[in-house]
Design an enzyme around this catalytic site. Sequence first.
Site, mmCIF file in Angstrom:
data_model
loop_
_atom_site.group_PDB
_atom_site.id
_atom_site.type_symbol
_atom_site.label_atom_id
_atom_site.label_comp_id
_atom_site.label_asym_id
_atom_site.label_seq_id
_atom_site.Cartn_x
_atom_site.Cartn_y
_atom_site.Cartn_z
ATOM 1 C CG ASP A 257 48.429 -11.370 -15.306
ATOM 2 O OD1 ASP A 257 48.573 -10.144 -15.525
ATOM 3 O OD2 ASP A 257 47.386 -11.848 -14.827
HETATM 4 C C1 BGC Z 1 45.755 -8.818 -14.368
HETATM 5 C C2 BGC Z 1 45.557 -8.925 -15.864
HETATM 6 C C3 BGC Z 1 45.796 -7.597 -16.523
HETATM 7 C C4 BGC Z 1 47.182 -7.094 -16.157
HETATM 8 C C5 BGC Z 1 47.541 -5.789 -16.805
HETATM 9 C C6 BGC Z 1 47.040 -8.111 -14.008
HETATM 10 O O1 BGC Z 1 47.097 -7.814 -12.650
HETATM 11 O O2 BGC Z 1 45.723 -10.108 -13.807
HETATM 12 O O3 BGC Z 1 44.269 -9.406 -16.137
HETATM 13 O O4 BGC Z 1 45.656 -7.708 -17.908
HETATM 14 O O5 BGC Z 1 47.237 -6.942 -14.749
HETATM 15 O O6 BGC Z 1 46.818 -4.733 -16.293
#
Ligand code: BGC
Length: 714
Positions: A257
């Site tokens: 993530d």
């Molecule tokens: C979130 C994810 C997301 C990623 C990319 C993160 O802050 O937890 O769910 O896919 O950002 O945008």
Amino acid sequence: MSRIESLISRMTLAEKIGQLTMTACGMAVTGPTIAGDSTEAIKSGAIGNLLNLVGADIVREMQRLAIEESRLQIPLLIGYDVIHGHRTLFPIPLGEASTFDPGSWAASAREAAKEAAADGLAMTFAPMLDVSRDPRWGRIAEGPGEDPFVGARMAEAKVAGFQTADLLREDSLAACAKHYCAYGCVTAGRDYAPVDISERTLHEVHMVPFAAAVGAGVAAMMPAFTDLNGIPMTANRVLIEDWLRARWGFDGVVISDYNAVAELMRHGIAADLPDAAALSLKAGVDIDMMADAYRRGLPIALERGLVSMADIDRSVRRVLVLKERLGLFDDPYRRGKGGESPAALVARRQLSRDIATRSIVMLKNSADALPIGPVRRLAVIGPLANASAEMRGVWWGAAAPEGHVTVLEGLRAALPRAEILHSEGVDIESGDFSGIAGGVDRCASADAIVLCLGEAAVMSGEASSRAHLGLPGMQQRLAEAVFERAKSSRIPVIVVLFSGRPLVVPWLVNGADAVLAAWFLGSEAGNAIADVITGRASPSGRTPVSWPRAAGQVPIFFSERPSGRPFDAKDKFTSKYLDVANEPLFPFGFGLTYGRFAQSNLRLSAPELRFDDVLNVEIDLVNQGSREAEETVFLFTHDKIATVARPKLELKGFAKLRLTPGARGTAHISLRASDLCFLDMQLNPVFEPGEVEILVGPCADPKVLLSASVRLKG
Ligand code: BGC
């Protein structure tokens, strides 16, 4: 030697790590900007994957840099959060879960993939499969709700919809199931907080949808940001290497993530960036999203002997294989051809309206306030009555703020001859109540009032936890003033409640004549709501989460295990609160229709089952109401006496049946005996002989379920 092995044999360390790096690409006024880097990094092979870059032209240009100007000409993998639509929005996942219709879940993902692929994207960071029983957590909006069986069915449908059977297709997207695992259990519902749950709950509940995603062939997986029982998921070798890959056979790519690799330092398990990078790579995380920890840390980790070149190559291979599966080597421009036909867009809007209509959950309808009869004057009041951007809900992808049908617009279109009186009354969140009196006055001569209340779209989703689950701002004051005026003039009040979570609003339900839980329904929200209010469609949505009466009941869910001191009103020393009932205000699966269904004659195809058998369960339904409607039937089981205490209800199936007034029908649900296995004391699956109760009915309220039993034979 295969294309991929030959590439790996020619790659420098920096080029290899480039394939393990994903960087955000934002659009500045003057063109693309790449966070902390430049387009030079793509040309040098130091960045092999991008996120947040949208639009056929810009994607093509970035891809061109990689293909024509980098030494090894490896195409970029470009991903984005296509969560519930891309430009055309469908209901937020929690709302769409309310349809209990895997066909709809797959269909909306298919349409989202077509739009996103036309924009040049090859991957979506979806589906989000975190089961959550805590509405304080804002991200409950993004997932399937409280139940793992629903999460698993949603996983399969979404993966099929995004990916199709063939990732080479120009309109397919690689899906990335997230957030593995148990992110929905953050302490006290506070986002990013640590998770501390039992191994049993982890395996019986939270891992189930992810296993289903792997079974459905999901291309990628994203570990959660969070610490799980002391081991942050980004470094959780046991759950990634041992479970995901070795046990379940997942052979795709694991993407961290956002910045999660570097955050291992803050979690307190990595001393520095090389250490964090090594822990994460060793745990099986192939791509570092946004931390730049692999680029800056892996070369040092390699020198320190924390990782080997073989570890790096293994991850590079997985990334290249995914690019190959997506057809990017053969034609890097296969997606991003833009321009879909107007007819395709119209059909997509229609699908969005249809799914939105079926996502609405009617929580109350006293004295048949809905559907509204012929009205001359309709008051449409509240801060969410005419709020196009809000209709999008959390994660609106590439959808512009405007162009999403509001309730006001939907009702105007549906009731062209009625006079529509509109007032916001108050803002969603501010403390200003000066507009309440004017708003209430607008209601005075109306035949009915549609009161549109709720959260702002950004009050759920990431970093949007709430401790108070009521209406924000001055909305309660507005509602109470409207109720008072309506009561004295006997005008029915229909509340349309927008939220990314169940709210705690018993007073609102009490005061309203009818309540529709509208979640956030996407681009066709207003039309869908008007369809239900006017009776063009009968509501059929069922809540995929329990609605608490008080925030103190959280976490609240139907599949609790029995207590040794079950509730007894006459006995103080039993499991209960002094100040609120144990039951939720609305149980899982609850939702009214315009029909009136009675269920009878629960039948099982066999009295006994062996492991390989399938049980056919049937129940008769009759629509005793005066309108056509669709009923949902749930099948739960309860293993009353087992070596490990089993939940009072476990969901094992659901079915839907549409019946005209007076019509009878039979709902069929099949149950594999093997699905009655549970985890024994050592957490190994066991099929235990004995009696299992089969409970069938319209929601998870034990009082409305019919039951029969079946005997399991060893
Ligand atoms: C979130 C994810 C997301 C990623 C990319 C993160 O802050 O937890 O769910 O896919 O950002 O945008």
